[in-house]
Design a protein around this motif. Structure first.
Motif, PDB file in Angstrom:
ATOM      1  N   LEU A 166       9.894 -58.322  61.510  1.00 53.67           N
ATOM      2  CA  LEU A 166      10.171 -58.717  60.136  1.00 53.67           C
ATOM      3  C   LEU A 166       9.350 -57.904  59.143  1.00 53.67           C
ATOM      4  CD1 LEU A 166      10.356 -62.616  60.510  1.00 53.67           C
ATOM      5  CD2 LEU A 166      12.256 -61.058  60.041  1.00 53.67           C
ATOM      6  N   SER A 167       8.086 -57.653  59.468  1.00 52.63           N
ATOM      7  CA  SER A 167       7.216 -56.893  58.563  1.00 52.63           C
ATOM      8  C   SER A 167       7.738 -55.479  58.356  1.00 52.63           C
ATOM      9  CB  SER A 167       5.787 -56.840  59.124  1.00 52.63           C
ATOM     10  OG  SER A 167       5.222 -58.137  59.209  1.00 52.63           O
ATOM     11  N   ILE A 168       8.109 -54.816  59.439  1.00 50.10           N
ATOM     12  CA  ILE A 168       8.598 -53.443  59.332  1.00 50.10           C
ATOM     13  C   ILE A 168       9.940 -53.394  58.604  1.00 50.10           C
ATOM     14  CG2 ILE A 168       9.400 -51.471  60.680  1.00 50.10           C
ATOM     15  CD1 ILE A 168       7.230 -52.295  62.778  1.00 50.10           C
ATOM     16  N   ALA A 169      10.812 -54.370  58.884  1.00 54.07           N
ATOM     17  CA  ALA A 169      12.106 -54.417  58.198  1.00 54.07           C
ATOM     18  C   ALA A 169      11.930 -54.649  56.702  1.00 54.07           C
ATOM     19  CB  ALA A 169      12.975 -55.511  58.811  1.00 54.07           C
ATOM     20  N   LEU A 170      11.017 -55.529  56.327  1.00 58.31           N
ATOM     21  CA  LEU A 170      10.766 -55.794  54.910  1.00 58.31           C
ATOM     22  C   LEU A 170      10.123 -54.592  54.220  1.00 58.31           C
ATOM     23  CD1 LEU A 170       9.533 -59.500  55.063  1.00 58.31           C
ATOM     24  CD2 LEU A 170      11.591 -58.661  53.904  1.00 58.31           C
ATOM     25  N   ALA A 171       9.294 -53.837  54.947  1.00 58.91           N
ATOM     26  CA  ALA A 171       8.692 -52.633  54.371  1.00 58.91           C
ATOM     27  C   ALA A 171       9.772 -51.634  53.969  1.00 58.91           C
ATOM     28  CB  ALA A 171       7.729 -51.996  55.373  1.00 58.91           C
ATOM     29  N   ALA A 172      10.728 -51.428  54.859  1.00 58.85           N
ATOM     30  CA  ALA A 172      11.819 -50.499  54.555  1.00 58.85           C
ATOM     31  C   ALA A 172      12.675 -51.009  53.398  1.00 58.85           C
ATOM     32  CB  ALA A 172      12.678 -50.300  55.800  1.00 58.85           C
ATOM     33  N   THR A 173      12.918 -52.315  53.380  1.00 60.97           N
ATOM     34  CA  THR A 173      13.737 -52.906  52.319  1.00 60.97           C
ATOM     35  C   THR A 173      13.045 -52.806  50.964  1.00 60.97           C
ATOM     36  OG1 THR A 173      14.662 -54.459  53.927  1.00 60.97           O
ATOM     37  CG2 THR A 173      14.970 -54.982  51.594  1.00 60.97           C
ATOM     38  N   ALA A 174      11.739 -53.072  50.940  1.00 62.13           N
ATOM     39  CA  ALA A 174      10.984 -52.999  49.679  1.00 62.13           C
ATOM     40  C   ALA A 174      11.008 -51.585  49.117  1.00 62.13           C
ATOM     41  CB  ALA A 174       9.550 -53.456  49.909  1.00 62.13           C
ATOM     42  N   LEU A 175      10.843 -50.597  49.978  1.00 62.57           N
ATOM     43  CA  LEU A 175      10.828 -49.212  49.524  1.00 62.57           C
ATOM     44  C   LEU A 175      12.183 -48.803  48.947  1.00 62.57           C
ATOM     45  CD1 LEU A 175       8.651 -47.037  49.479  1.00 62.57           C
ATOM     46  CD2 LEU A 175       9.581 -46.157  51.634  1.00 62.57           C
ATOM     47  N   ARG A 176      13.236 -49.400  49.473  1.00 66.16           N
ATOM     48  CA  ARG A 176      14.581 -49.031  49.037  1.00 66.16           C
ATOM     49  C   ARG A 176      15.031 -49.791  47.797  1.00 66.16           C
ATOM     50  NH1 ARG A 176      19.686 -50.938  50.620  1.00 66.16           N
ATOM     51  NH2 ARG A 176      18.701 -52.288  52.178  1.00 66.16           N
ATOM     52  N   LEU A 177      14.631 -51.069  47.659  1.00 67.42           N
ATOM     53  CA  LEU A 177      15.193 -51.914  46.610  1.00 67.42           C
ATOM     54  C   LEU A 177      14.287 -52.148  45.400  1.00 67.42           C
ATOM     55  CD1 LEU A 177      16.998 -54.722  48.682  1.00 67.42           C
ATOM     56  CD2 LEU A 177      17.956 -52.612  47.741  1.00 67.42           C
ATOM     57  N   LEU A 178      12.979 -52.077  45.582  1.00 68.22           N
ATOM     58  CA  LEU A 178      12.088 -52.405  44.466  1.00 68.22           C
ATOM     59  C   LEU A 178      11.926 -51.223  43.519  1.00 68.22           C
ATOM     60  CD1 LEU A 178       9.213 -54.402  46.228  1.00 68.22           C
ATOM     61  CD2 LEU A 178      11.176 -55.309  44.959  1.00 68.22           C
ATOM     62  N   PRO A 179      11.932 -51.469  42.218  1.00 66.88           N
ATOM     63  CA  PRO A 179      11.669 -50.403  41.249  1.00 66.88           C
ATOM     64  C   PRO A 179      10.215 -49.941  41.333  1.00 66.88           C
ATOM     65  CG  PRO A 179      12.733 -52.296  40.206  1.00 66.88           C
ATOM     66  CD  PRO A 179      12.296 -52.734  41.566  1.00 66.88           C
ATOM     67  N   THR A 180       9.972 -48.707  40.942  1.00 66.07           N
ATOM     68  CA  THR A 180       8.616 -48.158  40.920  1.00 66.07           C
ATOM     69  C   THR A 180       7.770 -48.901  39.893  1.00 66.07           C
ATOM     70  OG1 THR A 180       9.396 -45.979  41.582  1.00 66.07           O
ATOM     71  CG2 THR A 180       7.251 -46.080  40.491  1.00 66.07           C
ATOM     72  N   ASP A 181       6.501 -49.121  40.239  1.00 66.92           N
ATOM     73  CA  ASP A 181       5.564 -49.776  39.316  1.00 66.92           C
ATOM     74  C   ASP A 181       4.224 -49.085  39.465  1.00 66.92           C
ATOM     75  OD1 ASP A 181       4.365 -51.802  37.590  1.00 66.92           O
ATOM     76  OD2 ASP A 181       3.439 -52.543  39.436  1.00 66.92           O
ATOM     77  N   VAL A 182       3.841 -48.304  38.473  1.00 64.91           N
ATOM     78  CA  VAL A 182       2.621 -47.501  38.560  1.00 64.91           C
ATOM     79  C   VAL A 182       1.588 -48.005  37.579  1.00 64.91           C
ATOM     80  CG1 VAL A 182       1.641 -45.182  38.428  1.00 64.91           C
ATOM     81  CG2 VAL A 182       4.002 -45.497  39.190  1.00 64.91           C
ATOM     82  N   GLY A 183       0.356 -48.223  38.071  1.00 62.55           N
ATOM     83  CA  GLY A 183      -0.730 -48.627  37.202  1.00 62.55           C
ATOM     84  C   GLY A 183      -1.310 -47.436  36.459  1.00 62.55           C
TER      85      GLY A 183
END
Length: 397
Positions: A166-183
Protein backbone atom coordinates in the motif's frame (compact mmCIF):
# COMPACT_ATOMS: atom_id res chain seq x y z
CA UNK A 1 -9.06 21.09 -2.91
CA UNK A 2 -10.95 18.34 -4.73
CA UNK A 3 -12.56 15.38 -2.99
CA UNK A 4 -10.22 13.00 -4.84
CA UNK A 5 -7.17 14.85 -3.55
CA UNK A 6 -8.47 14.94 0.03
CA UNK A 7 -9.29 11.23 -0.10
CA UNK A 8 -5.79 10.42 -1.36
CA UNK A 9 -4.17 12.50 1.39
CA UNK A 10 -6.38 10.85 4.04
CA UNK A 11 -5.43 7.39 2.71
CA UNK A 12 -1.73 8.28 2.90
CA UNK A 13 -2.18 9.32 6.53
CA UNK A 14 -4.11 6.13 7.39
CA UNK A 15 -1.55 3.75 5.91
CA UNK A 16 1.50 5.61 7.22
CA UNK A 17 0.25 5.83 10.80
CA UNK A 18 -0.89 2.18 10.70
CA UNK A 19 2.73 1.13 10.13
CA UNK A 20 3.63 2.51 13.56
CA UNK A 21 0.75 0.85 15.44
CA UNK A 22 0.33 -2.43 13.55
CA UNK A 23 2.57 -4.42 15.91
CA UNK A 24 0.43 -3.81 19.00
CA UNK A 25 -2.11 -6.64 18.58
CA UNK A 26 0.44 -9.23 17.38
CA UNK A 27 3.36 -8.68 19.74
CA UNK A 28 3.07 -12.18 21.16
CA UNK A 29 3.13 -13.84 17.74
CA UNK A 30 6.03 -11.68 16.55
CA UNK A 31 7.97 -12.33 19.73
CA UNK A 32 7.65 -16.10 19.44
CA UNK A 33 8.69 -16.12 15.79
CA UNK A 34 11.62 -13.74 16.22
CA UNK A 35 12.60 -15.12 19.66
CA UNK A 36 12.21 -11.80 21.43
CA UNK A 37 12.02 -12.15 25.26
CA UNK A 38 8.68 -11.24 26.80
CA UNK A 39 10.13 -8.33 28.76
CA UNK A 40 11.50 -6.81 25.53
CA UNK A 41 8.35 -7.13 23.40
CA UNK A 42 7.41 -3.50 24.02
CA UNK A 43 10.43 -2.40 22.01
CA UNK A 44 8.77 -3.74 18.86
CA UNK A 45 6.38 -0.81 19.24
CA UNK A 46 8.83 1.63 20.82
CA UNK A 47 11.34 1.26 17.97
CA UNK A 48 8.86 2.75 15.52
CA UNK A 49 7.73 5.45 17.94
CA UNK A 50 11.29 6.56 18.68
CA UNK A 51 12.01 6.67 14.97
CA UNK A 52 8.88 8.76 14.52
CA UNK A 53 10.13 11.30 17.05
CA UNK A 54 13.43 11.61 15.16
CA UNK A 55 11.57 12.11 11.90
CA UNK A 56 9.38 14.85 13.36
CA UNK A 57 12.44 16.93 14.20
CA UNK A 58 14.65 16.18 11.20
CA UNK A 59 12.33 15.47 8.26
CA UNK A 60 9.00 17.24 8.63
CA UNK A 61 10.49 20.79 8.59
CA UNK A 62 12.01 20.04 5.14
CA UNK A 63 8.55 20.56 3.67
CA UNK A 64 9.06 24.29 4.11
CA UNK A 65 11.98 24.17 1.66
CA UNK A 66 11.33 21.34 -0.79
CA UNK A 67 8.39 20.18 -2.88
CA UNK A 68 6.11 18.44 -0.39
CA UNK A 69 4.63 16.26 -3.12
CA UNK A 70 8.04 14.70 -3.85
CA UNK A 71 8.80 14.39 -0.13
CA UNK A 72 5.51 12.54 0.38
CA UNK A 73 6.30 10.10 -2.44
CA UNK A 74 9.91 9.56 -1.30
CA UNK A 75 9.02 9.02 2.34
CA UNK A 76 6.17 6.64 1.48
CA UNK A 77 8.56 4.61 -0.65
CA UNK A 78 11.02 4.36 2.23
CA UNK A 79 8.20 3.36 4.58
CA UNK A 80 7.52 0.52 2.13
CA UNK A 81 11.19 -0.52 2.27
CA UNK A 82 11.06 -0.59 6.07
CA UNK A 83 7.89 -2.67 6.03
CA UNK A 84 9.44 -5.20 3.63
CA UNK A 85 12.48 -5.48 5.91
CA UNK A 86 10.18 -6.34 8.81
CA UNK A 87 8.13 -8.79 6.75
CA UNK A 88 11.26 -10.66 5.61
CA UNK A 89 13.20 -10.31 8.88
CA UNK A 90 15.10 -13.54 9.72
CA UNK A 91 15.94 -12.28 13.21
CA UNK A 92 14.84 -9.73 15.78
CA UNK A 93 17.63 -7.26 14.96
CA UNK A 94 16.48 -6.87 11.37
CA UNK A 95 12.88 -6.39 12.51
CA UNK A 96 13.88 -3.69 15.00
CA UNK A 97 15.90 -1.89 12.31
CA UNK A 98 13.00 -2.11 9.84
CA UNK A 99 10.53 -0.77 12.40
CA UNK A 100 12.85 2.12 13.33
CA UNK A 101 13.34 3.01 9.65
CA UNK A 102 9.61 2.86 9.10
CA UNK A 103 8.96 5.12 12.09
CA UNK A 104 11.41 7.76 10.85
CA UNK A 105 9.70 8.07 7.47
CA UNK A 106 6.15 7.49 8.74
CA UNK A 107 6.23 11.20 9.59
CA UNK A 108 5.01 11.52 6.02
CA UNK A 109 1.71 11.85 7.90
CA UNK A 110 2.71 15.31 9.10
CA UNK A 111 4.16 16.31 5.74
CA UNK A 112 0.81 15.32 4.22
CA UNK A 113 -1.15 17.36 6.76
CA UNK A 114 1.17 20.32 6.12
CA UNK A 115 0.63 19.90 2.38
CA UNK A 116 -3.15 19.97 2.89
CA UNK A 117 -2.88 23.14 4.97
CA UNK A 118 -0.53 24.84 2.54
CA UNK A 119 -2.62 24.25 -0.62
CA UNK A 120 -5.95 25.11 1.05
CA UNK A 121 -7.65 28.47 0.79
CA UNK A 122 -7.84 30.13 4.24
CA UNK A 123 -11.63 29.79 4.34
CA UNK A 124 -11.55 26.03 3.80
CA UNK A 125 -8.36 25.09 5.65
CA UNK A 126 -10.20 23.73 8.69
CA UNK A 127 -12.53 21.53 6.65
CA UNK A 128 -9.65 20.10 4.66
CA UNK A 129 -7.55 19.47 7.75
CA UNK A 130 -10.51 17.75 9.40
CA UNK A 131 -10.99 15.47 6.40
CA UNK A 132 -7.32 14.62 5.95
CA UNK A 133 -6.59 14.03 9.64
CA UNK A 134 -9.58 11.67 9.79
CA UNK A 135 -7.23 9.32 7.95
CA UNK A 136 -4.87 9.41 10.94
CA UNK A 137 -7.67 8.36 13.27
CA UNK A 138 -8.80 5.60 10.90
CA UNK A 139 -5.25 4.29 10.69
CA UNK A 140 -4.72 4.27 14.46
CA UNK A 141 -8.06 2.78 15.45
CA UNK A 142 -8.43 0.25 12.62
CA UNK A 143 -4.83 -0.99 12.51
CA UNK A 144 -5.36 -3.20 15.56
CA UNK A 145 -8.47 -4.84 14.16
CA UNK A 146 -7.15 -5.37 10.63
CA UNK A 147 -3.76 -6.56 11.87
CA UNK A 148 -5.42 -9.11 14.14
CA UNK A 149 -7.51 -10.52 11.30
CA UNK A 150 -4.56 -10.75 8.90
CA UNK A 151 -2.38 -12.38 11.55
CA UNK A 152 -5.05 -14.99 12.29
CA UNK A 153 -5.37 -15.91 8.61
CA UNK A 154 -1.84 -15.56 7.17
CA UNK A 155 0.46 -14.83 10.10
CA UNK A 156 1.97 -11.57 11.38
CA UNK A 157 4.30 -11.08 8.40
CA UNK A 158 1.32 -10.66 6.08
CA UNK A 159 0.48 -7.37 7.84
CA UNK A 160 3.78 -5.84 6.79
CA UNK A 161 3.58 -7.19 3.25
CA UNK A 162 0.18 -5.51 2.84
CA UNK A 163 1.38 -2.23 4.37
CA UNK A 164 4.52 -2.23 2.19
CA UNK A 165 2.42 -2.77 -0.93
CA UNK A 166 0.00 0.00 0.00
CA UNK A 167 2.81 2.43 0.85
CA UNK A 168 4.59 1.94 -2.47
CA UNK A 169 1.32 2.14 -4.43
CA UNK A 170 0.35 5.38 -2.67
CA UNK A 171 3.82 6.84 -3.33
CA UNK A 172 3.37 6.34 -7.06
CA UNK A 173 -0.18 7.71 -6.94
CA UNK A 174 0.85 10.82 -4.99
CA UNK A 175 3.62 11.60 -7.46
CA UNK A 176 1.19 11.31 -10.35
CA UNK A 177 -1.90 13.07 -8.95
CA UNK A 178 -0.79 15.71 -6.45
CA UNK A 179 0.08 19.22 -7.66
CA UNK A 180 3.58 20.54 -6.97
CA UNK A 181 3.98 22.47 -3.71
CA UNK A 182 7.33 24.18 -3.14
CA UNK A 183 8.34 26.02 0.01
CA UNK A 184 10.57 29.13 0.04
CA UNK A 185 13.94 28.05 -1.47
CA UNK A 186 16.00 30.56 0.51
CA UNK A 187 15.79 28.67 3.78
CA UNK A 188 18.52 26.25 4.76
CA UNK A 189 17.57 22.84 6.18
CA UNK A 190 19.45 23.62 9.41
CA UNK A 191 17.44 26.81 9.85
CA UNK A 192 14.19 24.90 9.41
CA UNK A 193 15.08 22.29 12.03
CA UNK A 194 16.22 25.02 14.41
CA UNK A 195 12.90 26.75 13.83
CA UNK A 196 11.20 24.20 16.07
CA UNK A 197 13.26 25.45 18.98
CA UNK A 198 12.35 29.05 18.21
CA UNK A 199 8.66 28.14 18.14
CA UNK A 200 8.91 27.08 21.77
CA UNK A 201 9.35 30.73 22.71
CA UNK A 202 5.95 31.64 21.22
CA UNK A 203 3.06 31.60 23.74
CA UNK A 204 0.43 30.34 21.26
CA UNK A 205 2.60 27.47 20.04
CA UNK A 206 3.62 26.49 23.56
CA UNK A 207 0.05 26.50 24.87
CA UNK A 208 -1.22 24.42 21.92
CA UNK A 209 1.72 22.06 22.37
CA UNK A 210 0.94 21.54 26.06
CA UNK A 211 -2.72 20.95 25.22
CA UNK A 212 -1.59 18.31 22.70
CA UNK A 213 0.70 16.68 25.26
CA UNK A 214 -2.08 16.23 27.83
CA UNK A 215 -4.68 15.42 25.16
CA UNK A 216 -2.74 12.49 23.77
CA UNK A 217 -1.55 11.38 27.20
CA UNK A 218 -5.24 10.98 28.02
CA UNK A 219 -5.82 9.21 24.68
CA UNK A 220 -2.89 6.86 25.31
CA UNK A 221 -4.11 6.11 28.83
CA UNK A 222 -7.30 4.65 27.38
CA UNK A 223 -6.06 2.79 24.33
CA UNK A 224 -2.88 1.38 25.87
CA UNK A 225 -4.53 0.31 29.11
CA UNK A 226 -8.06 -0.73 28.21
CA UNK A 227 -7.11 -4.25 27.10
CA UNK A 228 -5.94 -5.13 30.61
CA UNK A 229 -9.33 -4.96 32.40
CA UNK A 230 -11.27 -6.17 29.35
CA UNK A 231 -9.19 -9.34 29.12
CA UNK A 232 -9.61 -10.01 32.84
CA UNK A 233 -12.56 -10.76 35.13
CA UNK A 234 -15.49 -10.36 34.59
CA UNK A 235 -15.33 -9.76 30.82
CA UNK A 236 -12.47 -12.03 29.70
CA UNK A 237 -12.63 -10.79 26.10
CA UNK A 238 -10.32 -12.04 23.36
CA UNK A 239 -7.93 -9.78 21.45
CA UNK A 240 -10.24 -9.74 18.44
CA UNK A 241 -13.20 -8.74 20.60
CA UNK A 242 -11.19 -5.99 22.29
CA UNK A 243 -10.14 -4.72 18.86
CA UNK A 244 -13.80 -4.13 17.99
CA UNK A 245 -13.92 -1.29 20.50
CA UNK A 246 -11.85 0.64 17.99
CA UNK A 247 -15.00 0.91 15.89
CA UNK A 248 -16.65 2.91 18.67
CA UNK A 249 -13.69 5.26 18.76
CA UNK A 250 -13.81 5.55 14.99
CA UNK A 251 -17.44 6.66 15.14
CA UNK A 252 -16.65 9.45 17.56
CA UNK A 253 -13.49 10.59 15.81
CA UNK A 254 -15.03 10.77 12.36
CA UNK A 255 -17.91 12.79 13.78
CA UNK A 256 -15.40 15.41 14.84
CA UNK A 257 -14.53 16.27 11.24
CA UNK A 258 -17.19 18.91 11.79
CA UNK A 259 -14.61 20.68 13.96
CA UNK A 260 -12.87 21.81 10.80
CA UNK A 261 -15.93 23.80 9.71
CA UNK A 262 -16.17 25.39 13.16
CA UNK A 263 -12.51 26.36 12.91
CA UNK A 264 -13.10 27.97 9.52
CA UNK A 265 -15.86 30.01 11.14
CA UNK A 266 -13.40 31.38 13.71
CA UNK A 267 -14.53 29.11 16.57
CA UNK A 268 -11.42 26.96 16.92
CA UNK A 269 -10.48 28.19 20.40
CA UNK A 270 -14.02 27.82 21.77
CA UNK A 271 -14.32 24.36 20.25
CA UNK A 272 -11.05 23.39 21.93
CA UNK A 273 -12.33 24.40 25.37
CA UNK A 274 -15.70 22.67 24.94
CA UNK A 275 -14.06 19.50 23.64
CA UNK A 276 -11.63 19.38 26.57
CA UNK A 277 -14.59 19.60 28.98
CA UNK A 278 -16.17 16.68 27.08
CA UNK A 279 -12.88 14.80 27.41
CA UNK A 280 -12.98 15.12 31.20
CA UNK A 281 -16.62 13.97 31.27
CA UNK A 282 -15.83 10.98 29.05
CA UNK A 283 -13.62 9.54 31.77
CA UNK A 284 -16.57 9.41 34.17
CA UNK A 285 -18.21 7.01 31.71
CA UNK A 286 -15.02 5.11 30.90
CA UNK A 287 -14.41 4.54 34.62
CA UNK A 288 -17.52 2.31 34.65
CA UNK A 289 -15.72 -0.35 32.58
CA UNK A 290 -15.68 -2.95 35.39
CA UNK A 291 -19.49 -2.80 35.54
CA UNK A 292 -20.82 -1.61 32.19
CA UNK A 293 -19.57 -2.09 28.65
CA UNK A 294 -22.38 0.13 27.32
CA UNK A 295 -21.15 3.15 29.29
CA UNK A 296 -17.60 2.35 28.24
CA UNK A 297 -18.62 2.48 24.56
CA UNK A 298 -20.36 5.83 25.02
CA UNK A 299 -17.30 7.14 26.82
CA UNK A 300 -15.02 5.99 24.00
CA UNK A 301 -17.18 7.77 21.41
CA UNK A 302 -17.10 11.01 23.43
CA UNK A 303 -13.36 10.75 24.11
CA UNK A 304 -12.38 10.21 20.50
CA UNK A 305 -14.72 12.96 19.32
CA UNK A 306 -13.09 15.34 21.78
CA UNK A 307 -9.54 14.32 20.87
CA UNK A 308 -10.10 14.78 17.14
CA UNK A 309 -11.93 18.10 17.62
CA UNK A 310 -9.08 19.53 19.71
CA UNK A 311 -6.42 18.17 17.37
CA UNK A 312 -7.99 19.72 14.26
CA UNK A 313 -8.60 23.03 16.05
CA UNK A 314 -5.01 23.18 17.31
CA UNK A 315 -3.56 22.60 13.87
CA UNK A 316 -5.89 25.17 12.33
CA UNK A 317 -4.82 27.85 14.81
CA UNK A 318 -1.11 27.12 14.39
CA UNK A 319 -1.09 26.92 10.59
CA UNK A 320 -3.08 30.17 10.42
CA UNK A 321 -0.42 31.83 12.57
CA UNK A 322 2.49 30.44 10.51
CA UNK A 323 1.36 30.07 6.87
CA UNK A 324 4.95 30.47 5.67
CA UNK A 325 6.34 27.57 7.74
CA UNK A 326 3.52 25.09 7.98
CA UNK A 327 5.70 21.96 7.99
CA UNK A 328 8.01 23.21 10.74
CA UNK A 329 5.04 24.24 12.86
CA UNK A 330 3.21 20.93 12.51
CA UNK A 331 6.40 18.94 13.06
CA UNK A 332 7.10 20.78 16.30
CA UNK A 333 3.51 20.48 17.45
CA UNK A 334 3.54 16.72 16.87
CA UNK A 335 6.57 16.31 19.12
CA UNK A 336 4.21 17.13 21.98
CA UNK A 337 1.76 14.57 20.57
CA UNK A 338 4.40 11.83 20.53
CA UNK A 339 5.67 12.57 24.02
CA UNK A 340 2.12 12.69 25.43
CA UNK A 341 1.19 9.39 23.81
CA UNK A 342 4.31 7.73 25.21
CA UNK A 343 3.73 9.07 28.73
CA UNK A 344 0.07 7.99 28.73
CA UNK A 345 0.91 4.49 27.49
CA UNK A 346 3.65 3.95 30.06
CA UNK A 347 1.77 5.49 32.98
CA UNK A 348 -1.52 3.64 32.53
CA UNK A 349 0.00 0.15 32.80
CA UNK A 350 1.96 1.18 35.88
CA UNK A 351 -1.07 2.71 37.59
CA UNK A 352 -3.30 -0.23 36.65
CA UNK A 353 -0.89 -2.67 38.30
CA UNK A 354 -1.27 -0.86 41.63
CA UNK A 355 -4.73 0.75 41.55
CA UNK A 356 -6.74 -1.13 38.94
CA UNK A 357 -8.90 0.51 36.30
CA UNK A 358 -10.17 3.13 38.74
CA UNK A 359 -6.62 4.42 39.03
CA UNK A 360 -6.17 4.46 35.26
CA UNK A 361 -9.46 6.33 34.81
CA UNK A 362 -8.42 8.95 37.36
CA UNK A 363 -5.09 9.29 35.55
CA UNK A 364 -6.84 9.84 32.21
CA UNK A 365 -9.16 12.42 33.76
CA UNK A 366 -6.22 14.25 35.36
CA UNK A 367 -4.46 14.46 31.99
CA UNK A 368 -7.69 15.79 30.43
CA UNK A 369 -8.13 18.37 33.19
CA UNK A 370 -4.51 19.47 32.79
CA UNK A 371 -5.20 20.03 29.10
CA UNK A 372 -8.20 22.17 30.02
CA UNK A 373 -6.02 24.27 32.34
CA UNK A 374 -3.43 24.70 29.59
CA UNK A 375 -6.18 25.89 27.25
CA UNK A 376 -7.49 28.42 29.80
CA UNK A 377 -4.01 29.81 30.45
CA UNK A 378 -3.43 30.18 26.71
CA UNK A 379 -6.61 32.14 25.91
CA UNK A 380 -5.01 35.62 26.12
CA UNK A 381 -2.17 34.62 23.80
CA UNK A 382 -4.54 33.16 21.20
CA UNK A 383 -6.79 36.23 21.26
CA UNK A 384 -3.81 38.52 20.84
CA UNK A 385 -2.48 36.46 17.92
CA UNK A 386 -5.86 36.33 16.20
CA UNK A 387 -6.14 40.12 16.31
CA UNK A 388 -2.88 40.25 14.35
CA UNK A 389 -4.07 37.87 11.62
CA UNK A 390 -4.07 39.27 8.08
CA UNK A 391 -7.36 40.91 7.14
CA UNK A 392 -7.75 38.48 4.22
CA UNK A 393 -7.78 35.53 6.59
CA UNK A 394 -10.42 37.09 8.83
CA UNK A 395 -12.54 38.09 5.85
CA UNK A 396 -12.56 34.52 4.53
CA UNK A 397 -14.37 33.29 7.62
Amino acid sequence: MTLRMKTLLAAICAVAVATVYAAQPVLGQMGRDLQVPTDALGWLVSAGQLGYLVGLVLLVPLGDRFDRRRLIALHLGLVGVGMLAVALAPAAGVAFAGLALTGIFAVVVQTTVAYAAAVSEPGERGRNLGFVTSGVVIGILCSRLVAGVLADVWGWRSIYVVLATLSIALAATALRLLPTDVGPPSRRSADLVGGIGRLLTEPVFLSRGMIAFFLFASFGTLWSGMALPLSGTPWQLTESQIGLFGLAGLTGALGATRAGRWADAGKANRVTGAALVALVVSWVLIAQLPWSLALLIVGIVVLDFAVQAVHVSNQHILTAQHPDRVSTTIGGYMVFYSLGSAVGAAATTLVFSTSGWTGSAILGAVFAAAGLVAWALGIPAVRHAQRREPAAVRASR
